[in-house]
Design an enzyme around this catalytic site. Structure first.
Site, PDB file in Angstrom:
ATOM      1  N   CYS A 109      38.542  39.403  44.944  1.00 16.92           N
ATOM      2  CA  CYS A 109      39.727  39.706  44.146  1.00 16.92           C
ATOM      3  C   CYS A 109      40.233  41.119  44.437  1.00 16.92           C
ATOM      4  O   CYS A 109      41.197  41.572  43.843  1.00 16.92           O
ATOM      5  CB  CYS A 109      39.421  39.552  42.661  1.00 16.92           C
ATOM      6  SG  CYS A 109      38.162  40.674  42.048  1.00 16.92           S
ATOM      7  N   GLU A 167      43.509  36.136  45.066  1.00 19.29           N
ATOM      8  CA  GLU A 167      42.181  36.243  45.639  1.00 19.29           C
ATOM      9  C   GLU A 167      42.238  35.796  47.094  1.00 19.29           C
ATOM     10  O   GLU A 167      43.154  35.083  47.499  1.00 19.29           O
ATOM     11  CB  GLU A 167      41.180  35.403  44.846  1.00 19.29           C
ATOM     12  CG  GLU A 167      40.976  35.933  43.446  1.00 19.29           C
ATOM     13  CD  GLU A 167      39.796  35.310  42.736  1.00 19.29           C
ATOM     14  OE1 GLU A 167      39.366  34.206  43.113  1.00 19.29           O
ATOM     15  OE2 GLU A 167      39.297  35.951  41.799  1.00 19.29           O
ATOM     16  N   ASP A 212      30.941  35.762  45.384  1.00 19.43           N
ATOM     17  CA  ASP A 212      32.170  36.090  44.658  1.00 19.43           C
ATOM     18  C   ASP A 212      31.869  37.359  43.860  1.00 19.43           C
ATOM     19  O   ASP A 212      31.632  37.314  42.656  1.00 19.43           O
ATOM     20  CB  ASP A 212      32.563  34.931  43.750  1.00 19.43           C
ATOM     21  CG  ASP A 212      33.914  35.128  43.084  1.00 19.43           C
ATOM     22  OD1 ASP A 212      34.565  36.169  43.315  1.00 19.43           O
ATOM     23  OD2 ASP A 212      34.329  34.236  42.324  1.00 19.43           O
TER      24      ASP A 212
END
Length: 99
Positions: free
Chosen positions: A59, A93, A34
């Protein structure tokens, strides 16, 4: 950060007792990333490409596209999911399962 990158590169982690003896060795065949909005740095990208399964949560669609271009040399996209964690905002996201 250096510790995490070493574990990513080696794909193993050793649990040790107080004397430093290895009690258990954990081997990893998958990882979850992430990254920040900039995407993965080159060292981390190369390390993560060594895993059989990768769950990439992004994101930033532009960084995701750049990193996916690199991943597609070694992996296939199995699933892609749009995650709306912030309703009523323009932010979303994307999670991608690579195999």
């Amino acid at each position: 950060e250096d510790f995490c990158k070493k574990v990513l590169q080696k794909k193993v982690y050793e649990l040790r007792d107080k004397e430093g003896n290895t009690k258990m060795q954990l081997s990893f065949g998958c990882t979850i990333v992430d990254p920040p909005r900039a995407g993965l740095d080159a060292l981390t990208l190369r390390a993560v490409q060594g895993y059989d399964h990768v769950l990439y949560v992004s994101c930033n669609p532009e960084a995701l596209k750049r990193d996916l271009d690199a991943f597609l040399a070694t992996h296939d996209v199995c699933r892609l999911v749009l995650l709306d964690h912030f309703p009523f905002s323009a932010h979303a996201e994307v999670a991608v399962h690579l195999k």
